[in-house]
Design an enzyme around this catalytic site. Structure first.
Site, PDB file in Angstrom:
ATOM      1  N   HIS A 255      -4.407  -0.775   5.853  1.00 56.62           N
ATOM      2  CA  HIS A 255      -3.954   0.033   6.999  1.00 56.62           C
ATOM      3  C   HIS A 255      -4.888  -0.075   8.214  1.00 56.62           C
ATOM      4  O   HIS A 255      -5.443   0.917   8.675  1.00 56.62           O
ATOM      5  CB  HIS A 255      -3.729   1.497   6.611  1.00 56.62           C
ATOM      6  CG  HIS A 255      -4.774   2.137   5.751  1.00 56.62           C
ATOM      7  ND1 HIS A 255      -6.112   2.091   6.031  1.00 56.62           N
ATOM      8  CD2 HIS A 255      -4.659   2.859   4.601  1.00 56.62           C
ATOM      9  CE1 HIS A 255      -6.767   2.748   5.102  1.00 56.62           C
ATOM     10  NE2 HIS A 255      -5.918   3.210   4.224  1.00 56.62           N
TER      11      HIS A 255
ATOM     12  N   HIS B 153     -10.419   1.046   1.918  1.00 59.06           N
ATOM     13  CA  HIS B 153     -10.179   2.059   2.954  1.00 59.06           C
ATOM     14  C   HIS B 153     -11.349   1.905   3.916  1.00 59.06           C
ATOM     15  O   HIS B 153     -12.462   2.349   3.627  1.00 59.06           O
ATOM     16  CB  HIS B 153     -10.120   3.471   2.372  1.00 59.06           C
ATOM     17  CG  HIS B 153      -9.807   4.482   3.430  1.00 59.06           C
ATOM     18  ND1 HIS B 153      -8.584   5.082   3.563  1.00 59.06           N
ATOM     19  CD2 HIS B 153     -10.563   4.940   4.466  1.00 59.06           C
ATOM     20  CE1 HIS B 153      -8.594   5.880   4.624  1.00 59.06           C
ATOM     21  NE2 HIS B 153      -9.789   5.823   5.190  1.00 59.06           N
TER      22      HIS B 153
ATOM     23  N   HIS C  52       1.538   5.394  -1.655  1.00 55.27           N
ATOM     24  CA  HIS C  52       1.166   6.586  -2.429  1.00 55.27           C
ATOM     25  C   HIS C  52       2.428   7.187  -3.044  1.00 55.27           C
ATOM     26  O   HIS C  52       3.330   7.599  -2.315  1.00 55.27           O
ATOM     27  CB  HIS C  52       0.498   7.635  -1.531  1.00 55.27           C
ATOM     28  CG  HIS C  52      -0.764   7.132  -0.899  1.00 55.27           C
ATOM     29  ND1 HIS C  52      -1.995   7.265  -1.504  1.00 55.27           N
ATOM     30  CD2 HIS C  52      -0.967   6.460   0.252  1.00 55.27           C
ATOM     31  CE1 HIS C  52      -2.921   6.706  -0.731  1.00 55.27           C
ATOM     32  NE2 HIS C  52      -2.324   6.207   0.337  1.00 55.27           N
TER      33      HIS C  52
ATOM     34  N   LYS D 171      -9.360  -0.424  -5.679  1.00 58.57           N
ATOM     35  CA  LYS D 171      -9.382   0.229  -4.376  1.00 58.57           C
ATOM     36  C   LYS D 171     -10.733   0.877  -4.109  1.00 58.57           C
ATOM     37  O   LYS D 171     -11.220   1.679  -4.905  1.00 58.57           O
ATOM     38  CB  LYS D 171      -8.276   1.311  -4.334  1.00 58.57           C
ATOM     39  CG  LYS D 171      -8.226   2.109  -3.042  1.00 58.57           C
ATOM     40  CD  LYS D 171      -7.769   1.248  -1.870  1.00 58.57           C
ATOM     41  CE  LYS D 171      -7.945   1.963  -0.545  1.00 58.57           C
ATOM     42  NZ  LYS D 171      -6.709   2.474   0.010  1.00 58.57           N
TER      43      LYS D 171
ATOM     44  N   ASP E 106       1.532   2.612   3.497  1.00 59.60           N
ATOM     45  CA  ASP E 106       0.694   3.801   3.362  1.00 59.60           C
ATOM     46  C   ASP E 106       1.546   5.068   3.421  1.00 59.60           C
ATOM     47  O   ASP E 106       1.080   6.118   3.860  1.00 59.60           O
ATOM     48  CB  ASP E 106      -0.409   3.832   4.428  1.00 59.60           C
ATOM     49  CG  ASP E 106      -1.513   4.823   4.103  1.00 59.60           C
ATOM     50  OD1 ASP E 106      -1.594   5.269   2.947  1.00 59.60           O
ATOM     51  OD2 ASP E 106      -2.293   5.162   5.019  1.00 59.60           O
TER      52      ASP E 106
ATOM     53  N   HIS F 112       0.873  -1.193   0.000  1.00 61.36           N
ATOM     54  CA  HIS F 112       0.000   0.000   0.000  1.00 61.36           C
ATOM     55  C   HIS F 112       0.900   1.230   0.000  1.00 61.36           C
ATOM     56  O   HIS F 112       1.504   1.560   1.010  1.00 61.36           O
ATOM     57  CB  HIS F 112      -0.915   0.007   1.238  1.00 61.36           C
ATOM     58  CG  HIS F 112      -1.834   1.190   1.293  1.00 61.36           C
ATOM     59  ND1 HIS F 112      -3.188   1.067   1.476  1.00 61.36           N
ATOM     60  CD2 HIS F 112      -1.598   2.524   1.202  1.00 61.36           C
ATOM     61  CE1 HIS F 112      -3.749   2.262   1.494  1.00 61.36           C
ATOM     62  NE2 HIS F 112      -2.797   3.164   1.333  1.00 61.36           N
TER      63      HIS F 112
END
Ligand code: NCD
Ligand code: ZN
Length: 343
Positions: A175, A137, A16, A100, A248, A14
């Site tokens: 997460h 999420h 970004h 996602k 994350d 995971h």
């Protein structure tokens, strides 16, 4: 005392990376340690179609430093208009590895996410058929629900009904931050796993709020009370194949973190492996770091474990407080404890 630790090269399930200048600034920090990463699609605008995912993958590959060995594993951002055929095609081509789900409004750049879950039933059904995982999420956005309860309520109101409607759907709870989520994963017999971040193994909500507000510890889902952090540490260090690393790592410039309404996200790419070694050593579980960071993730995603290795050495690492980017400095997550392992 163990002086070196060699593990299969880890992956980040995971991550970004953003785009443009920020992508070029942060990518080397991940590629330095990680062989692959599941790339989050919450760009502005989001990565919704297979064509957009292919273009984003190419921009990531073009941003890699010379000689780096890193494979981005692309994902699509689920909207109420997502076309099941486009998803299936991108999966069949080997382009995407997950879809996602962001509940609309749950976090950074989630405005295009899902409000009416009945409108994504056809896509979820197709994903269940073809074995394509859904990454969630896991927070409800109902303003009546306390922010510290949003993960637990998501499990009950959204996730469990989705899993009952689509028992063959493979789901990754991303997460996770609560003992409730750990328990929910432990109670499942198949098709369910969870990622755990580095920072949620280190901080609880006191780190954010006690003795002055610390914007650099603010991320979503927000860190919970200490009992939850301890449950996450037990899960991560247990070796249980249903738990694996998803950092994350979510870079925002300091200017955007330090606003009256600051952005959520901790940037952990540079020091994650040093912090994890520290955490696993504290839990007398250094021998299980490889399961968490390098083995359990590929097993869930049906991919081979990396052939090459990463060696951690017992040496005090030296991390900068921030990295410089053309957009401005980005603060590196401060674990607020001495570190003894260099990756
Ligand atoms: C992430 C981001 O900045 O994109 N922020 C965060 O606090 N983790 C979004 C997310 O994963 O929720
Ligand atoms: Zn994220």
């Amino acid at each position: 005392m163990t002086q070196t630790l060699t593990i299969r090269r880890p992956d980040d399930w995971h991550l970004h990376l953003r785009d443009g200048d920020m992508l070029r600034a942060v990518l080397p920090h991940t590629a330095q340690h990680f062989a692959r990463a599941i790339i989050m699609p919450n760009l502005v605008p989001p990565v919704v179609t297979g064509a957009e995912a292919a273009a984003y993958r190419d921009r990531i590959l073009a941003a890699l430093p010379e000689g780096a060995d890193f494979t981005p594993l692309m994902t699509l951002y689920l909207t109420e208009d997502t076309d099941p055929d486009d998803v299936a095609k991108a999966h069949a081509e080997g382009l995407i590895h997950a879809v996602k789900l962001y509940p609309a409004g749950a976090t950074t750049n989630s405005a295009s996410g899902v409000s009416d879950f009945s409108r994504v039933a056809a896509v979820l059904g197709r994903m269940a058929e073809i074995g394509l995982p859904l990454c969630t999420h896991g927070e409800v956005t109902d303003p009546a629900i306390d922010i510290f309860d949003r993960e637990a309520v998501f499990i009950e109101r959204v996730l469990d009904p989705i899993r009952k409607a689509h028992p063959e759907l493979r789901v990754v709870m991303e997460h996770i931050t609560t003992a409730d989520a750990v328990d929910y994963v432990m109670a499942s017999d198949r098709n369910l796993a969870a990622t755990i971040t580095t920072h949620h193994l280190v901080i609880n909500r006191n780190h954010i709020l006690a003795g002055g507000i610390k914007p650099h510890y603010y991320c979503l889902p927000v860190a919970k009370r200490e009992t939850h952090r301890l449950a996450l540490r037990r899960a991560a260090t247990s070796g249980d194949a249903r738990f694996f690393l998803g950092t994350d790592s979510a870079p925002h410039t300091d200017a955007n973190k330090l606003l009256p309404c600051g952005c959520a996200g901790c940037f952990t790419a540079p020091n994650t492996m040093s912090i994890l070694a520290e955490v696993f050593e504290q839990e007398a579980a250094l021998d299980r770091l490889e399961a968490f960071a390098s083995r359990n993730g590929p097993a869930f995603y049906g991919l081979p474990v990396n052939e090459d290795t990463l060696t951690l050495v017992r040496e005090t690492p030296d991390f900068p407080g921030h990295i410089n980017t053309p957009d401005g400095p980005v603060t590196v997550f401060d674990p607020a404890m001495p570190l003894h392992w260099t990756a």
